[in-house]
Motif scaffolding. Structure first.
Motif, short mmCIF file in Angstrom:
data_model
loop_
_atom_site.label_atom_id
_atom_site.label_comp_id
_atom_site.label_asym_id
_atom_site.label_seq_id
_atom_site.Cartn_x
_atom_site.Cartn_y
_atom_site.Cartn_z
N ASP A 87 33.79 23.39 -6.33
CA ASP A 87 34.04 22.93 -4.96
C ASP A 87 32.72 22.68 -4.27
O ASP A 87 31.90 23.61 -4.09
CB ASP A 87 34.86 23.96 -4.18
N ILE A 88 32.49 21.46 -3.85
CA ILE A 88 31.24 21.08 -3.19
C ILE A 88 31.57 20.35 -1.89
O ILE A 88 32.40 19.43 -1.86
CB ILE A 88 30.38 20.18 -4.10
N GLU A 89 30.92 20.76 -0.81
CA GLU A 89 31.10 20.12 0.48
C GLU A 89 30.21 18.90 0.60
O GLU A 89 29.02 18.96 0.27
CB GLU A 89 30.77 21.09 1.63
N VAL A 90 30.80 17.78 1.05
CA VAL A 90 30.05 16.55 1.26
C VAL A 90 30.34 16.05 2.68
O VAL A 90 31.27 16.51 3.34
CB VAL A 90 30.43 15.47 0.23
N LEU A 91 29.55 15.09 3.13
CA LEU A 91 29.79 14.46 4.41
C LEU A 91 30.83 13.36 4.26
O LEU A 91 30.91 12.71 3.21
CB LEU A 91 28.48 13.86 4.96
N ASP A 92 31.63 13.15 5.30
CA ASP A 92 32.59 12.05 5.26
C ASP A 92 32.21 10.98 6.28
O ASP A 92 31.22 11.12 7.01
CB ASP A 92 34.03 12.55 5.49
N ASP A 93 32.99 9.93 6.35
CA ASP A 93 32.66 8.80 7.22
C ASP A 93 32.86 9.13 8.69
O ASP A 93 32.36 8.41 9.57
CB ASP A 93 33.52 7.58 6.84
N ASP A 94 33.59 10.21 9.00
CA ASP A 94 33.77 10.64 10.38
C ASP A 94 32.60 11.46 10.89
O ASP A 94 32.55 11.81 12.07
CB ASP A 94 35.06 11.48 10.50
N GLY A 138 25.56 18.54 -2.23
CA GLY A 138 26.49 18.00 -1.25
C GLY A 138 25.82 17.40 -0.03
O GLY A 138 26.39 16.54 0.64
N ARG A 139 24.61 17.84 0.26
CA ARG A 139 23.87 17.31 1.40
C ARG A 139 23.51 15.85 1.20
O ARG A 139 23.22 15.14 2.17
CB ARG A 139 22.59 18.11 1.62
N TYR A 140 23.52 15.38 -0.04
CA TYR A 140 23.04 14.04 -0.34
C TYR A 140 24.17 13.07 -0.69
O TYR A 140 23.91 11.94 -1.08
CB TYR A 140 22.03 14.10 -1.50
N VAL A 141 25.41 13.54 -0.56
CA VAL A 141 26.57 12.69 -0.84
C VAL A 141 27.32 12.44 0.47
O VAL A 141 27.65 13.38 1.19
CB VAL A 141 27.51 13.34 -1.87
N ARG A 142 27.55 11.18 0.78
CA ARG A 142 28.33 10.83 1.97
C ARG A 142 29.43 9.86 1.56
O ARG A 142 29.16 8.82 0.96
CB ARG A 142 27.45 10.20 3.05
N ARG A 145 17.07 13.68 -2.49
CA ARG A 145 17.25 14.94 -3.22
C ARG A 145 16.03 15.25 -4.08
O ARG A 145 15.57 16.40 -4.15
CB ARG A 145 18.50 14.88 -4.08
N LEU A 146 15.49 14.23 -4.74
CA LEU A 146 14.30 14.44 -5.57
C LEU A 146 13.12 14.90 -4.73
O LEU A 146 12.40 15.84 -5.11
CB LEU A 146 13.96 13.14 -6.31
N GLN A 147 12.95 14.28 -3.57
CA GLN A 147 11.84 14.67 -2.71
C GLN A 147 12.00 16.12 -2.23
O GLN A 147 11.03 16.89 -2.21
CB GLN A 147 11.77 13.73 -1.51
N ASP A 148 13.22 16.49 -1.86
CA ASP A 148 13.45 17.86 -1.39
C ASP A 148 13.25 18.87 -2.53
O ASP A 148 12.74 19.98 -2.30
CB ASP A 148 14.86 18.00 -0.82
N LEU A 149 13.65 18.51 -3.75
CA LEU A 149 13.43 19.40 -4.88
C LEU A 149 11.94 19.61 -5.15
O LEU A 149 11.49 20.73 -5.44
CB LEU A 149 14.10 18.84 -6.13
#
Length: 340
Positions: free
Chosen positions: A213-220, A153-157, A128-132
């Protein structure tokens, strides 16, 4: 067949999970919003249960085992399964998911370095830091210092445990494999998540007032919405904690679990497993190897994987070369606790 049994141990899929009554008041959870149905059973379950699932199943529980498995379902409690290697502890989770249509088994393998957060979620702060930094260089950052689009949310799984605690209509199946391999702290750290059925993601909680509300990735591999930076389950997952008996667990964990000890598979269960993997006539064709596998001295340990390996390899030897087949089987089925 007892009518109260939800999981029957037949290996035939059915909708019995819809007959599961409401949980006890002290195990009632109200998380939301409800997430989408899970990913279907995958090849991990197929490998465990065998390709000929309509003919036989590897895991054939006895009456006591059936009752304890169903007790865990009814009481919304984790099932602590102990037994020798190869006794079917991990397979139990796949069998329940297959029969009750609960989707892909979420597997969390435990090693000595595993910590609770590994099972709950991962946050890639460096990415996230690099992308910022790249976004600032391109002038693509808002006044509050955040990126447009998906944002944090892109950085949370979510990990396997975190995904299992998502607010689903039906319980997910979570396999916490070889918990006795963990360090001394993990069993105690698990207590709160398993008792409360919820956990916080601090990185998202800090933003809840601006982004509830934030979308994150799940284990699936899909996406899930986290509300207010916290995840709280709706249907408590069917949690299988496996142990080879290499250590004792703290009393607070034990009192929150249903304890099931699996014995060494007998001839009928081994024959069913062989049919599931090799076909309907395989048990009779390999009866001698099955008996050879069962012929052990007191205290000797063998794994069912050794039996499958021996049958597969001896099938490759010429049928008339009985000596080679017998020698291969003997070498592959050496007791695990015997020094060569």
């Amino acid at each position: 067949m007892n009518e109260w049994l939800i999981y029957r141990g037949t290996g035939q899929p059915h909708e019995g999970i819809d007959r599961l009554p409401p949980p006890p008041p002290w195990r009632n959870f109200d998380g939301g919003p409800e997430v989408s149905p899970p990913a279907p059973i995958d090849t991990a379950s197929t490998r465990r249960l065998g390709l000929q699932q309509d003919l036989a199943e590897q895991y054939r529980p006895g009456p006591t085992e059936l009752e304890l498995i169903n007790a865990a379902l009814y009481l919304r409690r984790p099932l602590l399964v102990t037994g020798e290697p190869g006794s079917g502890k991990s397979t139990l989770a796949h069998a329940v998911a297959h029969e009750l249509g609960l989707g892909r088994v979420l597997r969390w393998p435990i090693v000595s370095r595993t910590v609770l957060r590994d099972g709950l979620y991962q946050y890639d702060a460096l990415a996230r830091l690099q992308d910022l930094q790249l976004a600032r260089a391109g002038g693509d950052v808002g006044p509050d210092g955040e990126q447009p689009g998906d944002g944090i949310g892109r950085y949370v799984r979510l990990g396997p445990l975190g995904t299992a605690l998502l607010p689903a209509r039906r319980p997910r199946v979570l396999l916490v494999d070889e918990l006795d391999k963990s360090d001394i702290d993990l069993p105690n750290d698990l207590l709160n998540a398993l008792e409360e059925g919820e956990f916080a993601i601090p990185e998202l909680e800090r933003m809840a007032d601006r982004h509830p509300d934030i979308e994150v990735l799940d284990d699936d591999g899909g996406k899930a919405t986290v509300h207010g930076g916290r995840i709280r389950c709706r249907a408590f997952p069917f949690v299988v904690l496996t142990s080879n008996g290499e250590r004792d667990f703290p009393a607070p964990l034990l009192r929150r679990c249903i304890h099931l000890r699996l014995g060494v598979p007998d001839e009928d269960r081994l024959a069913a497993m062989v049919r599931a993997h090799f076909g309907p006539a395989a048990a009779e064709q390999n009866e001698q190897i099955i008996r050879q596998f069962l012929d052990r001295r007191p205290g000797e340990q063998r794994s069912a994987d050794q039996l499958l390996n021996a049958i597969y390899l001896t099938q490759q030897a010429r049928e008339e070369d009985a000596g080679t087949r017998e020698r291969l089987a003997e070498e592959l089925m050496q007791p695990l606790n015997r020094v060569r």
